[in-house]
Motif scaffolding. Structure first.
Motif, PDB file in Angstrom:
ATOM      1  N   GLN A   5       8.427   1.405  -5.917  1.00 37.42           N
ATOM      2  CA  GLN A   5       6.988   1.572  -6.123  1.00 37.42           C
ATOM      3  C   GLN A   5       6.759   2.485  -7.326  1.00 37.42           C
ATOM      4  OE1 GLN A   5       5.211   3.152  -2.575  1.00 37.42           O
ATOM      5  NE2 GLN A   5       5.770   1.381  -1.332  1.00 37.42           N
ATOM      6  N   TYR A   6       5.768   2.143  -8.106  1.00 35.73           N
ATOM      7  CA  TYR A   6       5.389   2.961  -9.250  1.00 35.73           C
ATOM      8  C   TYR A   6       3.925   3.351  -9.120  1.00 35.73           C
ATOM      9  CZ  TYR A   6       4.269   4.437 -13.965  1.00 35.73           C
ATOM     10  OH  TYR A   6       3.840   5.157 -15.036  1.00 35.73           O
ATOM     11  N   GLU A   7       3.646   4.654  -9.122  1.00 41.48           N
ATOM     12  CA  GLU A   7       2.266   5.135  -9.029  1.00 41.48           C
ATOM     13  C   GLU A   7       1.669   5.136 -10.427  1.00 41.48           C
ATOM     14  OE1 GLU A   7      -0.386   8.619  -6.927  1.00 41.48           O
ATOM     15  OE2 GLU A   7       1.774   8.872  -7.049  1.00 41.48           O
ATOM     16  N   PHE A   8       0.754   4.187 -10.690  1.00 45.59           N
ATOM     17  CA  PHE A   8       0.181   4.045 -12.020  1.00 45.59           C
ATOM     18  C   PHE A   8      -1.086   4.859 -12.201  1.00 45.59           C
ATOM     19  CE2 PHE A   8      -1.395   0.555  -9.453  1.00 45.59           C
ATOM     20  CZ  PHE A   8      -2.751   0.497  -9.753  1.00 45.59           C
ATOM     21  N   THR A   9      -1.722   5.269 -11.133  1.00 45.40           N
ATOM     22  CA  THR A   9      -2.850   6.191 -11.154  1.00 45.40           C
ATOM     23  C   THR A   9      -2.909   6.844  -9.776  1.00 45.40           C
ATOM     24  OG1 THR A   9      -5.189   6.448 -11.753  1.00 45.40           O
ATOM     25  CG2 THR A   9      -4.611   4.513 -10.447  1.00 45.40           C
ATOM     26  N   ILE A  50       0.696  -4.272  -4.002  1.00 45.66           N
ATOM     27  CA  ILE A  50      -0.119  -3.135  -4.436  1.00 45.66           C
ATOM     28  C   ILE A  50      -0.334  -2.243  -3.225  1.00 45.66           C
ATOM     29  CG2 ILE A  50      -2.334  -4.315  -4.092  1.00 45.66           C
ATOM     30  CD1 ILE A  50      -2.790  -2.651  -6.986  1.00 45.66           C
ATOM     31  N   ARG A  51      -0.346  -0.935  -3.463  1.00 45.83           N
ATOM     32  CA  ARG A  51      -0.513   0.057  -2.402  1.00 45.83           C
ATOM     33  C   ARG A  51      -1.687   0.962  -2.744  1.00 45.83           C
ATOM     34  NH1 ARG A  51       2.709  -3.275  -1.137  1.00 45.83           N
ATOM     35  NH2 ARG A  51       4.904  -2.999  -0.676  1.00 45.83           N
ATOM     36  N   TRP A  52      -2.560   1.160  -1.771  1.00 43.34           N
ATOM     37  CA  TRP A  52      -3.632   2.142  -1.922  1.00 43.34           C
ATOM     38  C   TRP A  52      -3.404   3.207  -0.869  1.00 43.34           C
ATOM     39  CZ3 TRP A  52      -8.705   2.275   0.995  1.00 43.34           C
ATOM     40  CH2 TRP A  52      -9.478   3.376   0.581  1.00 43.34           C
ATOM     41  N   ASN A  91      -3.220   7.727  -6.188  1.00 39.43           N
ATOM     42  CA  ASN A  91      -3.404   6.976  -4.950  1.00 39.43           C
ATOM     43  C   ASN A  91      -3.247   5.468  -5.088  1.00 39.43           C
ATOM     44  OD1 ASN A  91      -3.814   9.310  -3.439  1.00 39.43           O
ATOM     45  ND2 ASN A  91      -6.003   9.308  -3.894  1.00 39.43           N
ATOM     46  N   TRP A  92      -2.735   4.975  -6.198  1.00 39.49           N
ATOM     47  CA  TRP A  92      -2.494   3.542  -6.386  1.00 39.49           C
ATOM     48  C   TRP A  92      -1.074   3.317  -6.895  1.00 39.49           C
ATOM     49  CZ3 TRP A  92      -5.585  -0.391  -4.902  1.00 39.49           C
ATOM     50  CH2 TRP A  92      -6.908  -0.076  -4.583  1.00 39.49           C
ATOM     51  N   ARG A  93      -0.381   2.361  -6.261  1.00 41.72           N
ATOM     52  CA  ARG A  93       0.985   2.037  -6.641  1.00 41.72           C
ATOM     53  C   ARG A  93       1.168   0.528  -6.704  1.00 41.72           C
ATOM     54  NH1 ARG A  93       2.552   5.788  -1.965  1.00 41.72           N
ATOM     55  NH2 ARG A  93       2.573   7.830  -2.963  1.00 41.72           N
ATOM     56  N   VAL A  94       2.055   0.091  -7.582  1.00 42.65           N
ATOM     57  CA  VAL A  94       2.528  -1.290  -7.566  1.00 42.65           C
ATOM     58  C   VAL A  94       3.938  -1.262  -6.975  1.00 42.65           C
ATOM     59  CG1 VAL A  94       1.115  -2.118  -9.470  1.00 42.65           C
ATOM     60  CG2 VAL A  94       3.379  -1.181  -9.933  1.00 42.65           C
TER      61      VAL A  94
END
Length: 178
Positions: free
Chosen positions: A109-113, A143-145, A115-118
């Protein structure tokens, strides 16, 4: 954070059973082991892994109730396959559950902003009667919120094995990853 930990592990053992001497028609020993690990690197790179193995020892498997048999497929085991569709089947092609379960997964998982991850993942596993039976494999993206009540996950996965009914599937799940 208990809702969104940055690292840790979980080890869970479950053992249940019955004996003919105590209100049962069959002797059953049902065991299941689940191991999960999570590691975060540089605050926004997360690595998750999961392995689950289970088995049923019995004197008459045909008398083991479906609730004590193993099934795989779906958002908690092998994404890219329908819920509980990975299992031995009867003559009418109905999933009847297996004697063993073996499932594994790795996810990045990569947190791009905030509380949001791909996410990208590979799952492999099956419920089977013989440990030498083939495993089903799937790959996917998600996608993860990280919501106030815990992570919400939306995944698109492709089952890679047509003999198991692999196809594109959407999976939604929620709750802590460990």
């Amino acid at each position: 954070s208990p809702l969104d930990p940055s690292r840790g592990y979980r080890i869970q053992f479950d053992v249940t059973g019955s004996h003919r001497a105590v209100i049962s028609d069959v002797d059953i020993l049902h065991a299941n082991v689940l191991v999960k690990g999570l590691y975060t690197l540089a605050d926004n790179h997360r690595f998750l892994s999961r392995f689950q193995f289970g088995g049923v020892a019995t004197n008459r498997f045909s008398d083991v109730p479906p609730s004590l048999r193993f099934f795989a497929g779906g958002d908690q085991t092998v994404r890219g396959y329908g819920y509980e569709t990975l299992s031995p089947r009867n003559s009418e092609d109905v999933a009847i559950g297996g004697r063993y379960l073996m499932v594994g997964s790795v996810e990045y998982q990569y947190e791009f902003t905030e509380n949001w991850r791909v996410a990208a993942f590979v799952d492999e596993g099956n419920a089977m009667d013989d440990l030498s039976d083939p495993l089903a494999t799937s790959v996917g993206l998600g996608i993860r919120w990280i919501s106030p009540v815990g992570p919400l996950r939306l995944d698109v996965a492709k089952g890679l094995d047509p003999e198991f009914g692999g196809e594109w599937r959407i999976h939604f799940s929620m709750g802590p990853e460990l």
